[in-house]
Write a protein that holds these residues in place. Sequence first.
Motif, PDB file in Angstrom:
ATOM      1  N   ASP A 125       0.829  -1.212   0.000  1.00 59.76           N
ATOM      2  CA  ASP A 125       0.000   0.000   0.000  1.00 59.76           C
ATOM      3  C   ASP A 125       0.860   1.257   0.000  1.00 59.76           C
ATOM      4  O   ASP A 125       0.611   2.222   0.731  1.00 59.76           O
ATOM      5  N   LEU A 126       1.911   1.244  -0.828  1.00 55.83           N
ATOM      6  CA  LEU A 126       2.831   2.382  -0.860  1.00 55.83           C
ATOM      7  C   LEU A 126       2.240   3.587  -1.577  1.00 55.83           C
ATOM      8  O   LEU A 126       2.760   4.693  -1.452  1.00 55.83           O
ATOM      9  N   GLY A 127       1.187   3.350  -2.357  1.00 56.53           N
ATOM     10  CA  GLY A 127       0.512   4.466  -3.013  1.00 56.53           C
ATOM     11  C   GLY A 127       1.199   4.983  -4.249  1.00 56.53           C
ATOM     12  O   GLY A 127       0.685   5.878  -4.930  1.00 56.53           O
ATOM     13  N   ALA A 128       2.376   4.453  -4.562  1.00 60.22           N
ATOM     14  CA  ALA A 128       3.119   4.843  -5.759  1.00 60.22           C
ATOM     15  C   ALA A 128       4.122   3.743  -6.057  1.00 60.22           C
ATOM     16  O   ALA A 128       4.386   2.873  -5.208  1.00 60.22           O
ATOM     17  N   ALA A 129       4.678   3.767  -7.250  1.00 60.74           N
ATOM     18  CA  ALA A 129       5.582   2.713  -7.684  1.00 60.74           C
ATOM     19  C   ALA A 129       7.014   2.987  -7.231  1.00 60.74           C
ATOM     20  O   ALA A 129       7.597   4.010  -7.602  1.00 60.74           O
ATOM     21  N   PRO A 130       7.614   2.080  -6.440  1.00 62.06           N
ATOM     22  CA  PRO A 130       9.004   2.255  -6.033  1.00 62.06           C
ATOM     23  C   PRO A 130       9.964   1.864  -7.152  1.00 62.06           C
ATOM     24  O   PRO A 130       9.680   0.976  -7.949  1.00 62.06           O
ATOM     25  N   ASP A 131      11.114   2.536  -7.198  1.00 56.34           N
ATOM     26  CA  ASP A 131      12.129   2.256  -8.214  1.00 56.34           C
ATOM     27  C   ASP A 131      13.407   1.801  -7.507  1.00 56.34           C
ATOM     28  O   ASP A 131      13.404   0.806  -6.812  1.00 56.34           O
ATOM     29  N   GLY A 132      14.510   2.558  -7.638  1.00 55.67           N
ATOM     30  CA  GLY A 132      15.764   2.152  -7.021  1.00 55.67           C
ATOM     31  C   GLY A 132      15.725   2.269  -5.503  1.00 55.67           C
ATOM     32  O   GLY A 132      15.109   3.183  -4.949  1.00 55.67           O
ATOM     33  N   ILE A 133      16.403   1.321  -4.804  1.00 54.87           N
ATOM     34  CA  ILE A 133      16.351   1.291  -3.348  1.00 54.87           C
ATOM     35  C   ILE A 133      17.747   1.140  -2.744  1.00 54.87           C
ATOM     36  O   ILE A 133      18.702   0.752  -3.407  1.00 54.87           O
ATOM     37  N   ALA A 134      17.827   1.449  -1.429  1.00 49.57           N
ATOM     38  CA  ALA A 134      19.042   1.245  -0.643  1.00 49.57           C
ATOM     39  C   ALA A 134      18.626   0.925   0.788  1.00 49.57           C
ATOM     40  O   ALA A 134      17.580   1.382   1.253  1.00 49.57           O
ATOM     41  N   LEU A 135      19.458   0.146   1.494  1.00 45.87           N
ATOM     42  CA  LEU A 135      19.181  -0.233   2.874  1.00 45.87           C
ATOM     43  C   LEU A 135      20.034   0.572   3.835  1.00 45.87           C
ATOM     44  O   LEU A 135      21.152   0.974   3.507  1.00 45.87           O
ATOM     45  N   ASP A 136      19.513   0.773   5.075  1.00 45.34           N
ATOM     46  CA  ASP A 136      20.354   1.383   6.098  1.00 45.34           C
ATOM     47  C   ASP A 136      20.502   0.447   7.291  1.00 45.34           C
ATOM     48  O   ASP A 136      19.921  -0.654   7.330  1.00 45.34           O
ATOM     49  N   ALA A 137      21.303   0.866   8.265  1.00 45.33           N
ATOM     50  CA  ALA A 137      21.678   0.001   9.381  1.00 45.33           C
ATOM     51  C   ALA A 137      20.530  -0.286  10.334  1.00 45.33           C
ATOM     52  O   ALA A 137      20.655  -1.160  11.201  1.00 45.33           O
ATOM     53  N   GLU A 138      19.410   0.413  10.223  1.00 46.43           N
ATOM     54  CA  GLU A 138      18.232   0.126  11.041  1.00 46.43           C
ATOM     55  C   GLU A 138      17.230  -0.756  10.305  1.00 46.43           C
ATOM     56  O   GLU A 138      16.118  -0.977  10.796  1.00 46.43           O
ATOM     57  N   GLY A 139      17.634  -1.261   9.138  1.00 46.21           N
ATOM     58  CA  GLY A 139      16.748  -2.125   8.366  1.00 46.21           C
ATOM     59  C   GLY A 139      15.722  -1.391   7.541  1.00 46.21           C
ATOM     60  O   GLY A 139      14.842  -2.009   6.941  1.00 46.21           O
TER      61      GLY A 139
END
Length: 283
Positions: A190-204
């Motif tokens: 239910d993000l409401g929009a289309a996700p593209d490129g992603i990255a992770l951080d140290a808090e998950g």
Amino acid sequence: MTTCEPGTDPAVLADGFVFAEGPRWRDGLLWLSDMHGEAVYTVDPDGRIEVRLALPGRKPSGLGFLPSGSVLVVSMTDRVLLRLDPDGTCSVHARLDALVTDELNDMVVAADGTAFVGSYPTGDDTGVLIRVDPDGTAAVAADGMRFPNGSAISPDGRTLIVAESKARCLTAFDLDPGGRLSGRRVVADDLGAAPDGIALDAEGAVWAAFPLAHEFRRISPGGEVTDRIATGERMAIACALGGADRRTLYLLSAANWHAATLAGARTSVVETLRVRVAGAGLP
């Protein structure tokens, strides 16, 4: 609670790209593909740009690194995975045209050199995720995915996260030491929009680009959006966490994603923003 450094706004680090995509931080440099500019570049922390690989007539997308230091480059339209060796030699690492008829797209490469490459579905909106072993052997790792896009691997190497653009969700898989995927599940919907490129951080949390929403968002493991970074008239395309402490968020945006609309105009930029939580995992 926001994780961006207070009182700061994104600052332009580098510009002059047609469509900057696939940012990866490696050994003090930001690597990126210019999909419609047909080249792979590096940008140093002072904004100096260097062409690493010119690919006339091709559309480079996802990037990653083998343990040897060689760079893997997705070539979208001819459906091959290229390898750029440290001596500058470019060769075909794997041919994927027997596994997919659509274009290829983004990619993440595990620490052992196993690559996961998504396809760009044009028919029924469902694509596949292809596993490419370090020796170039390839097989479909997951199918029925609604436009698998940006991907990331957790710091322990046991979880693969994929942005499914058409499904407007983030999907996770368990990843075993042999590169096999299981336990498919939605971790943010239910993000409401289309996700593209992603990255992770140290808090998950996942930083994700949302092109049509014209913003980047940080999505916590529970699905809460903790940060939003607007891009104005430009589309948010992809992001990466890098810098010496991995607390520099690199934000890639472009005026449009259609080559015909862009018409070669070099209006795509790389911006930076300092954040409180460092990057983790791959890429």
